[in-house]
Design a protein around this motif. Structure first.
Motif, PDB file in Angstrom:
ATOM      1  N   PHE A  35      -9.561  20.528  -5.882  1.00 37.70           N
ATOM      2  CA  PHE A  35      -8.810  19.276  -5.860  1.00 37.70           C
ATOM      3  C   PHE A  35      -9.198  18.493  -4.612  1.00 37.70           C
ATOM      4  N   PRO A  36      -9.587  17.206  -4.754  1.00 38.84           N
ATOM      5  CA  PRO A  36     -10.060  16.403  -3.606  1.00 38.84           C
ATOM      6  C   PRO A  36      -9.104  16.449  -2.416  1.00 38.84           C
ATOM      7  N   HIS A  37      -9.670  16.611  -1.260  1.00 36.43           N
ATOM      8  CA  HIS A  37      -8.861  16.850  -0.060  1.00 36.43           C
ATOM      9  C   HIS A  37      -8.124  15.610   0.444  1.00 36.43           C
ATOM     10  N   GLU A  38      -8.820  14.485   0.534  1.00 36.85           N
ATOM     11  CA  GLU A  38      -8.175  13.311   1.133  1.00 36.85           C
ATOM     12  C   GLU A  38      -8.597  12.022   0.435  1.00 36.85           C
ATOM     13  N   LYS A  39      -7.614  11.208   0.097  1.00 36.12           N
ATOM     14  CA  LYS A  39      -7.863   9.902  -0.510  1.00 36.12           C
ATOM     15  C   LYS A  39      -7.190   8.804   0.300  1.00 36.12           C
ATOM     16  N   HIS A  40      -6.016   9.113   0.871  1.00 37.14           N
ATOM     17  CA  HIS A  40      -5.254   8.129   1.648  1.00 37.14           C
ATOM     18  C   HIS A  40      -4.971   8.694   3.035  1.00 37.14           C
ATOM     19  N   PRO A  41      -5.855   8.460   4.001  1.00 38.18           N
ATOM     20  CA  PRO A  41      -5.691   9.016   5.355  1.00 38.18           C
ATOM     21  C   PRO A  41      -4.367   8.639   6.014  1.00 38.18           C
ATOM     22  N   LEU A  42      -3.840   7.445   5.702  1.00 39.35           N
ATOM     23  CA  LEU A  42      -2.582   7.001   6.310  1.00 39.35           C
ATOM     24  C   LEU A  42      -1.435   7.956   5.964  1.00 39.35           C
ATOM     25  N   ILE A  43      -1.438   8.436   4.710  1.00 39.55           N
ATOM     26  CA  ILE A  43      -0.378   9.364   4.292  1.00 39.55           C
ATOM     27  C   ILE A  43      -0.461  10.658   5.100  1.00 39.55           C
ATOM     28  N   ASN A  44      -1.678  11.106   5.391  1.00 41.90           N
ATOM     29  CA  ASN A  44      -1.834  12.311   6.204  1.00 41.90           C
ATOM     30  C   ASN A  44      -1.322  12.099   7.628  1.00 41.90           C
ATOM     31  N   LYS A  45      -1.528  10.898   8.151  1.00 46.23           N
ATOM     32  CA  LYS A  45      -1.024  10.591   9.491  1.00 46.23           C
ATOM     33  C   LYS A  45       0.510  10.603   9.501  1.00 46.23           C
ATOM     34  N   ILE A  46       1.094  10.086   8.437  1.00 44.39           N
ATOM     35  CA  ILE A  46       2.558  10.114   8.319  1.00 44.39           C
ATOM     36  C   ILE A  46       3.046  11.556   8.210  1.00 44.39           C
ATOM     37  N   GLY A  47       2.347  12.348   7.386  1.00 38.95           N
ATOM     38  CA  GLY A  47       2.723  13.739   7.222  1.00 38.95           C
ATOM     39  C   GLY A  47       2.627  14.514   8.528  1.00 38.95           C
ATOM     40  N   LYS A  48       1.599  14.232   9.299  1.00 41.86           N
ATOM     41  CA  LYS A  48       1.420  14.907  10.585  1.00 41.86           C
ATOM     42  C   LYS A  48       2.584  14.605  11.519  1.00 41.86           C
ATOM     43  N   PHE A  49       3.081  13.381  11.469  1.00 44.86           N
ATOM     44  CA  PHE A  49       4.228  12.984  12.297  1.00 44.86           C
ATOM     45  C   PHE A  49       5.457  13.826  11.963  1.00 44.86           C
ATOM     46  N   PHE A  50       5.608  14.177  10.679  1.00 52.15           N
ATOM     47  CA  PHE A  50       6.752  14.965  10.238  1.00 52.15           C
ATOM     48  C   PHE A  50       6.450  16.469  10.173  1.00 52.15           C
ATOM     49  N   GLY A  51       5.267  16.857  10.658  1.00 52.74           N
ATOM     50  CA  GLY A  51       4.926  18.275  10.691  1.00 52.74           C
ATOM     51  C   GLY A  51       4.452  18.823   9.359  1.00 52.74           C
ATOM     52  N   ILE A  52       3.979  17.955   8.463  1.00 53.60           N
ATOM     53  CA  ILE A  52       3.475  18.394   7.154  1.00 53.60           C
ATOM     54  C   ILE A  52       1.995  18.047   7.063  1.00 53.60           C
ATOM     55  N   GLY A  53       1.146  19.046   7.160  1.00 55.33           N
ATOM     56  CA  GLY A  53      -0.287  18.804   7.084  1.00 55.33           C
ATOM     57  C   GLY A  53      -0.753  18.532   5.666  1.00 55.33           C
ATOM     58  N   HIS A  54      -1.821  17.760   5.543  1.00 54.01           N
ATOM     59  CA  HIS A  54      -2.455  17.501   4.241  1.00 54.01           C
ATOM     60  C   HIS A  54      -1.448  16.952   3.216  1.00 54.01           C
ATOM     61  N   LEU A  55      -0.597  16.061   3.653  1.00 57.56           N
ATOM     62  CA  LEU A  55       0.455  15.512   2.782  1.00 57.56           C
ATOM     63  C   LEU A  55      -0.142  14.713   1.630  1.00 57.56           C
ATOM     64  N   ASP A  56      -1.201  13.967   1.904  1.00 57.00           N
ATOM     65  CA  ASP A  56      -1.845  13.146   0.872  1.00 57.00           C
ATOM     66  C   ASP A  56      -2.281  14.011  -0.312  1.00 57.00           C
ATOM     67  N   GLN A  57      -2.921  15.106  -0.031  1.00 56.16           N
ATOM     68  CA  GLN A  57      -3.404  15.995  -1.092  1.00 56.16           C
ATOM     69  C   GLN A  57      -2.241  16.550  -1.913  1.00 56.16           C
ATOM     70  N   GLN A  58      -1.185  16.935  -1.246  1.00 49.52           N
ATOM     71  CA  GLN A  58      -0.045  17.539  -1.944  1.00 49.52           C
ATOM     72  C   GLN A  58       0.672  16.520  -2.841  1.00 49.52           C
ATOM     73  N   ILE A  59       0.808  15.293  -2.357  1.00 54.04           N
ATOM     74  CA  ILE A  59       1.466  14.254  -3.171  1.00 54.04           C
ATOM     75  C   ILE A  59       0.629  13.932  -4.400  1.00 54.04           C
ATOM     76  N   ARG A  60      -0.689  13.779  -4.212  1.00 56.11           N
ATOM     77  CA  ARG A  60      -1.559  13.476  -5.350  1.00 56.11           C
ATOM     78  C   ARG A  60      -1.576  14.614  -6.362  1.00 56.11           C
ATOM     79  N   LEU A  61      -1.466  15.832  -5.862  1.00 52.27           N
ATOM     80  CA  LEU A  61      -1.487  16.988  -6.751  1.00 52.27           C
ATOM     81  C   LEU A  61      -0.272  16.994  -7.682  1.00 52.27           C
ATOM     82  N   LEU A  62       0.845  16.455  -7.206  1.00 57.13           N
ATOM     83  CA  LEU A  62       2.051  16.402  -8.037  1.00 57.13           C
ATOM     84  C   LEU A  62       1.849  15.547  -9.280  1.00 57.13           C
ATOM     85  N   GLY A  63       0.887  14.639  -9.210  1.00 57.47           N
ATOM     86  CA  GLY A  63       0.585  13.802 -10.368  1.00 57.47           C
ATOM     87  C   GLY A  63      -0.436  14.419 -11.307  1.00 57.47           C
ATOM     88  N   SER A  64      -0.862  15.623 -10.994  1.00 57.61           N
ATOM     89  CA  SER A  64      -1.890  16.294 -11.817  1.00 57.61           C
ATOM     90  C   SER A  64      -1.427  17.659 -12.310  1.00 57.61           C
TER      91      SER A  64
END
Length: 356
Positions: A35-64
């Motif tokens: 599953f592709p690692h990163e599509k929206h870097p901004l989401i990962n930056k937001i996730g990092k702020f909240f202590g959740i790494g690779h947030l972009d990948q996890q959110i996109r995965l929910l749609g698949s």
């Protein structure tokens, strides 16, 4: 993962960095998609702020979710924190299989509540493949996991290098007389400073390969030590490994972070049939002294390093025997095919449970 897979397809890296996919594709019973690692870097930056790494990948995965039966994550909670939380809440139904090679508990915090939360979270994975038996036993003990739960959820597998890819580089290793220097490569919890001090005043040469973030802090590096932070691809390191006397793995870390540090470098040790000197790490699944491929030294022990370096550089008979043992270990119980066979077994068992 897609980068590691791309490097493998180009012949620039071994399949073990794709954590079983290549071997599973050949075996034919499990269809694994990266599953592709990163599509929206901004989401990962937001996730990092909240202590959740690779947030972009996890959110996109929910749609698949309809596209897969099982989620397999070789880096456990670093890639699944959000998904695991949703699973705990009953909002994520797909089975999750992970490999575990670092401490899962809440660091050095001895608070019983934190340990209880860690136990609760790890048992919400459908299957955990530990890459170290000592780490698995330590996890069971510290998190007070029952024998029944451990037997149901946990298993053990040795992650090993790609024997097909690396065989062409290690089939005809150089003799002792043609090896010119010692080599140490890596970046996680490396103690290059102690290693440099050990080489100060010795007649042997040392090559250190690191990243810009792990450059040694030593200011007065002796002339027999070369530090390189520009060569980082495993493929480009191959000629350096081939000419090395032994591979050195200097480590430093607090006890509460003790995990599988040095495991990746041990892949290179057996891949190139080399002896090894490394800082003792009781959490590794592979005991280099019992296997006859190397020697341990104490953490921060400069004199211990000096003693072992002198022995390795002067005793050809010991060197030859360790090299032979290293090769045999690679062929019989420490390679990617053995790891993939266990992974396939776990994935098929998890699928069977899901289908019941």
């Amino acid at each position: 993962m897609e980068n590691a897979y791309s490097l493998w397809k180009k012949g620039l890296s071994g399949s073990h960095h794709v954590w079983g996919k290549v071997e599973l594709d050949k075996m034919g019973k499990v269809d694994m998609t990266i599953f592709p690692h990163e599509k929206h870097p901004l989401i990962n930056k937001i996730g990092k702020f909240f202590g959740i790494g690779h947030l972009d990948q996890q959110i996109r995965l929910l749609g698949s979710l309809k596209k897969f039966d099982i989620l397999y994550s070789p880096y456990s909670k670093s890639n699944t924190k959000l998904l695991l939380l949703l699973k705990v809440l009953g909002l994520f139904k797909k089975p999750i299989v992970v490999t575990i090679h670092q401490p899962f508990w809440q660091g050095k915090n001895e608070n019983p509540l934190y340990r209880s939360l860690s136990r609760f979270y790890i048992l919400n994975y459908d299957a955990c493949i530990f890459l170290s038996e000592p780490l698995m036993k330590k996890t069971i003990s510290l998190l007070n996991i029952s024998e029944k739960d451990a037997k149901k959820k946990f298993s053990l597998a040795q992650w090993g290098p790609d024997i097909t890819y690396l065989d062409k580089f290690s089939r005809n290793p150089l003799p002792f007389e043609s090896c010119e220097y010692f080599i140490s490569a890596g970046h996680t919890d490396r103690d290059f400073e102690t290693l440099i001090e050990a080489f100060r005043g010795l007649d042997y040469k040392l090559w250190i390969f690191c990243t810009p973030k792990s450059i040694p802090k030593t200011l007065d590096i002796p002339p027999n030590v070369t530090v390189n932070w520009e060569v980082t691809r495993s493929y480009d390191l191959i000629p350096f490994y081939q000419k090395s006397i032994a591979i050195l793995i200097p480590l430093k870390y607090p006890e509460h972070k003790e995990g599988c540090q040095g495991m990746t470098s041990l892949q290179d040790v057996v891949s190139f049939s080399k002896p090894v000197i490394m800082t003792r790490n009781p959490c590794l699944n592979l005991d280099i002294e019992k296997e006859g491929i190397g020697k341990y030294v104490g953490m921060y022990d400069v004199q211990d390093w000096k003693n072992q370096l002198t022995i390795f550089a002067s005793k050809k008979s010991c060197w030859v025997k360790m090299s032979e043992n290293s090769r045999q270990l690679f062929e019989t119980k420490f390679n990617s095919e053995i790891f993939a066979a266990h992974l396939e077994k776990v994935l098929l068992a998890t699928y069977k449970k899901k289908s019941v």
